[in-house]
Motif scaffolding. Sequence first.
Motif, PDB file in Angstrom:
ATOM      1  N   HIS A 453       0.828  -1.231   0.000  1.00 41.98           N
ATOM      2  CA  HIS A 453       0.000   0.000   0.000  1.00 41.98           C
ATOM      3  C   HIS A 453       0.858   1.276   0.000  1.00 41.98           C
ATOM      4  O   HIS A 453       0.584   2.226   0.730  1.00 41.98           O
ATOM      5  CB  HIS A 453      -0.938   0.015   1.236  1.00 41.98           C
ATOM      6  CG  HIS A 453      -1.829  -1.169   1.282  1.00 41.98           C
ATOM      7  ND1 HIS A 453      -2.734  -1.485   0.259  1.00 41.98           N
ATOM      8  CD2 HIS A 453      -1.984  -2.156   2.214  1.00 41.98           C
ATOM      9  CE1 HIS A 453      -3.384  -2.597   0.582  1.00 41.98           C
ATOM     10  NE2 HIS A 453      -2.937  -3.040   1.745  1.00 41.98           N
ATOM     11  N   PHE A 454       1.774   1.240  -0.812  1.00 39.98           N
ATOM     12  CA  PHE A 454       2.680   2.411  -0.860  1.00 39.98           C
ATOM     13  C   PHE A 454       1.978   3.652  -1.422  1.00 39.98           C
ATOM     14  O   PHE A 454       2.253   4.788  -1.033  1.00 39.98           O
ATOM     15  CB  PHE A 454       3.912   2.073  -1.712  1.00 39.98           C
ATOM     16  CG  PHE A 454       4.978   3.134  -1.657  1.00 39.98           C
ATOM     17  CD1 PHE A 454       5.569   3.496  -0.448  1.00 39.98           C
ATOM     18  CD2 PHE A 454       5.364   3.807  -2.814  1.00 39.98           C
ATOM     19  CE1 PHE A 454       6.547   4.476  -0.414  1.00 39.98           C
ATOM     20  CE2 PHE A 454       6.332   4.792  -2.778  1.00 39.98           C
ATOM     21  CZ  PHE A 454       6.929   5.124  -1.576  1.00 39.98           C
ATOM     22  N   ASN A 458       1.919   7.165   0.340  1.00 36.99           N
ATOM     23  CA  ASN A 458       2.227   8.426  -0.369  1.00 36.99           C
ATOM     24  C   ASN A 458       1.117   9.438  -0.196  1.00 36.99           C
ATOM     25  O   ASN A 458       1.357  10.632   0.062  1.00 36.99           O
ATOM     26  CB  ASN A 458       2.382   8.139  -1.873  1.00 36.99           C
ATOM     27  CG  ASN A 458       3.851   8.115  -2.301  1.00 36.99           C
ATOM     28  OD1 ASN A 458       4.696   8.579  -1.562  1.00 36.99           O
ATOM     29  ND2 ASN A 458       4.110   7.588  -3.479  1.00 36.99           N
ATOM     30  N   ARG A 489      17.245  -1.495  -6.289  1.00 33.46           N
ATOM     31  CA  ARG A 489      15.880  -0.944  -6.401  1.00 33.46           C
ATOM     32  C   ARG A 489      15.428  -1.264  -7.823  1.00 33.46           C
ATOM     33  O   ARG A 489      16.026  -0.771  -8.784  1.00 33.46           O
ATOM     34  CB  ARG A 489      15.901   0.565  -6.150  1.00 33.46           C
ATOM     35  CG  ARG A 489      14.498   1.157  -6.133  1.00 33.46           C
ATOM     36  CD  ARG A 489      14.532   2.653  -5.984  1.00 33.46           C
ATOM     37  NE  ARG A 489      13.199   3.212  -5.998  1.00 33.46           N
ATOM     38  CZ  ARG A 489      12.937   4.482  -6.187  1.00 33.46           C
ATOM     39  NH1 ARG A 489      13.944   5.345  -6.339  1.00 33.46           N
ATOM     40  NH2 ARG A 489      11.686   4.915  -6.191  1.00 33.46           N
TER      41      ARG A 489
HETATM   42  N1  LIG Z   1       7.215   8.701  -3.114  1.00 33.17           N
HETATM   43  C1  LIG Z   1       7.480   7.933  -4.132  1.00 33.17           C
HETATM   44  N2  LIG Z   1       6.489   7.223  -4.668  1.00 33.17           N
HETATM   45  C2  LIG Z   1       6.702   6.405  -5.706  1.00 33.17           C
HETATM   46  C3  LIG Z   1       8.002   6.304  -6.273  1.00 33.17           C
HETATM   47  N3  LIG Z   1       7.911   5.403  -7.280  1.00 33.17           N
HETATM   48  C4  LIG Z   1       6.612   4.994  -7.341  1.00 33.17           C
HETATM   49  N4  LIG Z   1       5.883   5.584  -6.389  1.00 33.17           N
HETATM   50  C5  LIG Z   1       4.513   5.430  -6.107  1.00 33.17           C
HETATM   51  O1  LIG Z   1       4.288   4.146  -5.585  1.00 33.17           O
HETATM   52  C6  LIG Z   1       2.940   3.829  -5.811  1.00 33.17           C
HETATM   53  C7  LIG Z   1       2.782   2.402  -6.164  1.00 33.17           C
HETATM   54  O2  LIG Z   1       1.480   2.100  -6.078  1.00 33.17           O
HETATM   55  P1  LIG Z   1       0.902   0.749  -6.536  1.00 33.17           P
HETATM   56  O3  LIG Z   1       1.723   0.176  -7.686  1.00 33.17           O
HETATM   57  O4  LIG Z   1      -0.511   0.909  -6.848  1.00 33.17           O
HETATM   58  O5  LIG Z   1       1.027  -0.215  -5.346  1.00 33.17           O
HETATM   59  P2  LIG Z   1       0.661  -0.100  -3.829  1.00 33.17           P
HETATM   60  O6  LIG Z   1      -0.056   1.154  -3.559  1.00 33.17           O
HETATM   61  O7  LIG Z   1       1.943  -0.230  -3.087  1.00 33.17           O
HETATM   62  O8  LIG Z   1      -0.204  -1.320  -3.601  1.00 33.17           O
HETATM   63  P3  LIG Z   1       0.290  -2.733  -3.469  1.00 33.17           P
HETATM   64  O9  LIG Z   1       1.575  -2.888  -4.112  1.00 33.17           O
HETATM   65  O10 LIG Z   1      -0.690  -3.553  -4.172  1.00 33.17           O
HETATM   66  O11 LIG Z   1       0.361  -3.000  -2.041  1.00 33.17           O
HETATM   67  C8  LIG Z   1       2.458   4.789  -6.853  1.00 33.17           C
HETATM   68  O12 LIG Z   1       1.563   5.697  -6.290  1.00 33.17           O
HETATM   69  C9  LIG Z   1       3.680   5.505  -7.316  1.00 33.17           C
HETATM   70  O13 LIG Z   1       3.417   6.830  -7.689  1.00 33.17           O
HETATM   71  C10 LIG Z   1       9.024   7.080  -5.719  1.00 33.17           C
HETATM   72  O14 LIG Z   1      10.169   7.037  -6.133  1.00 33.17           O
HETATM   73  N5  LIG Z   1       8.695   7.873  -4.659  1.00 33.17           N
END
Ligand SMILES: Nc1nc2c(ncn2[C@@H]2O[C@H](COP(=O)(O)OP(=O)(O)OP(=O)(O)O)[C@@H](O)[C@H]2O)c(=O)[nH]1
Length: 574
Positions: A453-454, A458, A489
């Motif tokens: 749930h990143f 965020n 990464r």
């Molecule tokens: N802050 C930040 N966010 C990032 C970066 N790279 C990707 N993201 C964010 O990471 C999020 C990934 O979301 P999802 O792929 O939907 O996955 P999730 O929300 O982690 O959900 P699950 O993986 O299913 O648990 C996106 O909102 C991206 O914008 C980064 O370098 N920095």
Amino acid sequence: MPPGSSRLSNLLTQPLRLPRRSVWTSLVAATVLLLAVGATVVSGARRFVQDTRWVGHTHATIEQISRLYARIRDVESAQRGYLLTGHIDYLSQLEVGAPEVEALGRGLIDQVRDNAAQHARAREIATLAVERVAISRQTAALYQEQGLASAQREVASNRGKRVMDHVVELMRAMEAEERRLLAQRETASDASAWRLQWAAALGIGLSLALIGIVFWLMLRENRVRRLAERRAASSSAQLAESVEALRLAGARLHELQRGASMLQSCRTTDEAMDIARQTFTRLFPDLGGGIYLTRASQNLVELRIDWGDAPTDCAQVMSPNDCWAVRRGQPHTVDDSRNGSLCAHLAAGADAAPFAATCVPLVARGETLGLVHLAGSRDTIAAHAELVLAAAEQLSLALSNLQLQETLRVQSIRDPLTGLYNRRYLEESLERELARCARRHQPLAVMMLDLDHFKRFNDTHGHDGGDALLGHVGRLLDALCRGEDIACRYGGEEFILILPEADIEVARTRAEQIRSAISELQILHLRRSLGPVTCSIGVAASPMHADAASALVQAADAALYRAKNAGRNRVEIA
Ligand SMILES: Nc1nc2c(ncn2[C@@H]2O[C@H](COP(=O)(O)OP(=O)(O)OP(=O)(O)O)[C@@H](O)[C@H]2O)c(=O)[nH]1
């Protein structure tokens, strides 16, 4: 410019003046004078001999007159004796004397042939002498033929006396003239002798003086020549010294150039240290030394290499403040270890002889990378000061280039946010590590990790908060990795760990440790706690799940997908 070359050029350009002209002039003058003296003496001697001869001639003339006079008187006496005694012996004396008088008269004429007046007188004397002898013979003949009376009449006529008086008168005049000439010739002879004496004395004196001058000049020239020879010998010795110094300087420059070129080609700091050790040893065989490098933390300086018989003990690690050169940013040289301000990182042994030491900071692009330290004799340190600086400069440039290369290399393979390797490096490394493990018949595990749930994280804490979380996870993964593991990464909030020589069970255990550690992570961002975070991990291993890199990653990805679907915060095996 090598040492001694300015002195050399002075010696070569300084003129040496030899007094050759004065010597020759004096020699010629002495020769001319000697010739003149010789000529004067010879001519004076000739004149003296001539004058002496003339004096003798005068004496001979006077003697001839006297002998003629005496002979005439003898004839007269014989005539008188004959008249007085009638003795025949007187007559024979008269007869003998007659031709002698005639001969003496002729002799007298011959004697004074050079003098016209005397010659005229002599002829007259000779004629009168013959006449006088003839009168005596006539008187004797009268005595014989007519008796004594006739002879006495003849005597009484005084004819013979008159002739004799005339002869005597002429002889006196002639003798007086000869005596006058004698006096004159003796004066001339004395004058010649006096002139000869003075000419000889003066000429010999002057000649001796000139010869003395020539001798002195020649001694001087000899001295100057010996000086010139000594200078020439000293010049050639200095020339040879300078040529040798130039040769050594050229050889050292060549060595420096070679070392610099090799340093520029070094790929690692260790390589550069090895080349630097060789170069410094060749450049300064009489000096011991070492190279310190500043640690990345900048708070410590570490001895990386040392060489030679350094008369010092060098600290292995020191603070930058322990070296005057590093502290002041410029070379620091101590001529005498007993009296100078030796750096704190150098320590002279208790029994060590005094030595000189120099430290040169290695500075490039405003950053102090370390220092070079050399120790040995004062003269050697002083003689090579400039070369040490040049070598240190080359080493600084090489180290700086290596640092730059390292930065670029790290930048090209590292992810700046997490400090972990990037995806490109992962792809290269995975292929290489798979091949290496396959060669050794060893397994290799791949772990794919995704934060749960990143997106929500965020959204809750902002993008900066998300970045902070990624940074923390990166450092955590790096800390939990073994030396041979490679943490990358993969993209976004996805990470891959390569575990060479780890089988699936070891990988599972490690994955559980990581999952657990992430779940316990306390993240502070802007003095706020960002709350707990979890992750899901998929694990696959070679050769169990796949042999190829891409297939292995896909297998791990599939396992991760299962972990997500199974409720997250868990580890799944492919
Ligand atoms: N802050 C930040 N966010 C990032 C970066 N790279 C990707 N993201 C964010 O990471 C999020 C990934 O979301 P999802 O792929 O939907 O996955 P999730 O929300 O982690 O959900 P699950 O993986 O299913 O648990 C996106 O909102 C991206 O914008 C980064 O370098 N920095």
